[in-house]
Design a protein around this motif. Structure first.
Motif, short mmCIF file in Angstrom:
data_model
loop_
_atom_site.label_atom_id
_atom_site.label_comp_id
_atom_site.label_asym_id
_atom_site.label_seq_id
_atom_site.Cartn_x
_atom_site.Cartn_y
_atom_site.Cartn_z
N GLY A 36 0.80 -1.22 0.00
CA GLY A 36 0.00 0.00 0.00
C GLY A 36 0.83 1.26 0.00
N GLY A 37 2.13 1.13 0.15
CA GLY A 37 3.00 2.30 0.18
C GLY A 37 3.79 2.50 -1.10
N GLU A 38 3.47 1.72 -2.10
CA GLU A 38 4.20 1.80 -3.36
C GLU A 38 4.16 3.18 -3.99
OE1 GLU A 38 1.84 -0.51 -2.70
OE2 GLU A 38 2.91 -2.41 -2.65
N TRP A 39 3.08 3.91 -3.75
CA TRP A 39 2.92 5.25 -4.33
C TRP A 39 4.02 6.20 -3.88
CZ3 TRP A 39 2.37 9.41 -1.10
CH2 TRP A 39 2.04 9.13 0.23
N THR A 40 4.63 5.94 -2.74
CA THR A 40 5.65 6.86 -2.23
C THR A 40 6.90 6.86 -3.10
OG1 THR A 40 6.53 5.19 -0.71
CG2 THR A 40 4.85 6.68 0.15
N ALA A 41 7.10 5.82 -3.90
CA ALA A 41 8.26 5.77 -4.79
C ALA A 41 8.18 6.86 -5.86
CB ALA A 41 8.38 4.39 -5.43
N ASP A 42 6.97 7.33 -6.16
CA ASP A 42 6.76 8.32 -7.22
C ASP A 42 6.80 9.76 -6.74
OD1 ASP A 42 6.33 6.08 -8.79
OD2 ASP A 42 4.15 6.25 -8.74
N THR A 92 -4.83 8.53 -6.01
CA THR A 92 -3.48 7.96 -6.05
C THR A 92 -3.52 6.44 -6.05
OG1 THR A 92 -2.58 9.89 -4.92
CG2 THR A 92 -1.26 7.87 -4.84
N HIS A 93 -4.29 5.86 -5.15
CA HIS A 93 -4.36 4.40 -5.08
C HIS A 93 -5.02 3.81 -6.32
CE1 HIS A 93 -2.55 4.07 -1.19
NE2 HIS A 93 -3.46 4.85 -0.63
N PHE A 94 -6.00 4.50 -6.88
CA PHE A 94 -6.64 4.03 -8.11
C PHE A 94 -5.62 3.98 -9.24
CE2 PHE A 94 -8.99 4.67 -12.07
CZ PHE A 94 -9.91 3.65 -11.98
N ARG A 95 -4.79 5.02 -9.35
CA ARG A 95 -3.77 5.07 -10.40
C ARG A 95 -2.75 3.94 -10.27
NH1 ARG A 95 -2.55 11.53 -10.48
NH2 ARG A 95 -4.45 12.12 -11.58
N HIS A 96 -2.54 3.47 -9.05
CA HIS A 96 -1.60 2.38 -8.82
C HIS A 96 -2.29 1.01 -8.80
CE1 HIS A 96 1.13 5.61 -7.63
NE2 HIS A 96 2.08 4.75 -7.92
N GLY A 97 -3.57 0.97 -9.09
CA GLY A 97 -4.30 -0.29 -9.14
C GLY A 97 -4.55 -0.91 -7.79
N GLU A 98 -4.50 -0.12 -6.73
CA GLU A 98 -4.69 -0.61 -5.36
C GLU A 98 -6.16 -0.41 -4.96
OE1 GLU A 98 -0.19 0.61 -3.97
OE2 GLU A 98 -1.82 2.03 -3.68
N PHE A 99 -7.02 -1.22 -5.54
CA PHE A 99 -8.46 -1.01 -5.40
C PHE A 99 -8.98 -1.27 -4.00
CE2 PHE A 99 -7.65 -2.02 -9.91
CZ PHE A 99 -7.95 -0.77 -10.42
N ASN A 105 -10.22 3.94 1.65
CA ASN A 105 -10.25 5.40 1.69
C ASN A 105 -11.67 5.93 1.49
OD1 ASN A 105 -7.09 5.49 0.02
ND2 ASN A 105 -7.48 5.90 2.18
N LEU A 106 -12.47 5.23 0.71
CA LEU A 106 -13.87 5.62 0.54
C LEU A 106 -14.63 5.48 1.86
CD1 LEU A 106 -16.08 6.55 -1.41
CD2 LEU A 106 -16.50 4.14 -1.95
N ALA A 107 -14.32 4.46 2.62
CA ALA A 107 -14.94 4.29 3.94
C ALA A 107 -14.53 5.43 4.87
CB ALA A 107 -14.55 2.94 4.55
N TYR A 108 -13.25 5.81 4.85
CA TYR A 108 -12.79 6.93 5.67
C TYR A 108 -13.46 8.23 5.22
CZ TYR A 108 -8.99 3.83 7.22
OH TYR A 108 -8.26 2.80 7.74
#
Length: 127
Positions: A36-42, A92-99, A105-108
């Motif tokens: 879930g933290g893969e986005w931080t690489a970008d 961000t998570h959608f762009r990385h395919g982390e559905f 995040n939708l629940a939050y």
């Protein structure tokens, strides 16, 4: 209703605190390796740390204004800010395919909408 709002607000504050501590104090390389933290690489280290500080401020803003009775209107304002943060997280998570994280995040986001509507409306601290 007031109790439900306090419970949801507390849960959101815990989520914000955990996320804020993680993003602020865990090295970016370690975050990028985590599920879930893969986005931080970008993004830059500064961006990740800024998000962490914003989440820490959200944790404070969701609880302390009401507890201390100092500008309690900041609770629903903070909830609205959390909504905006969650829209960015979902994108961000959608762009990385982390559905699964998009759904989380939708629940939050839904919890923050509940707090914002409840505290601006029928269960505001000014009534």
């Amino acid at each position: 209703m007031n109790l439900a709002l306090w419970i949801v607000t507390g849960l959101l504050a815990v989520v914000a605190l955990a996320g804020g501590i993680t993003k602020t104090f865990v090295p970016k390389k370690k975050l990028a390796e985590a599920n879930g933290g893969e986005w931080t690489a970008d993004v830059s280290v500064g961006f990740v740390k800024t998000l962490g500080v914003l989440e820490l401020l959200a944790a404070v803003g969701l609880i302390l204004p009401a507890v201390l009775d100092i500008a309690p209107v900041m609770v629903p304002v903070t909830a609205v800010c959390w909504i905006l943060l969650m829209v960015g997280a979902m994108t961000t998570h959608f762009r990385h395919g982390e559905f699964k994280l998009v759904v989380l995040n939708l629940a939050y986001l839904a919890m923050a909408v509940f707090v914002a509507v409840g505290r601006f409306g029928p269960e505001s601290f000014s009534s």
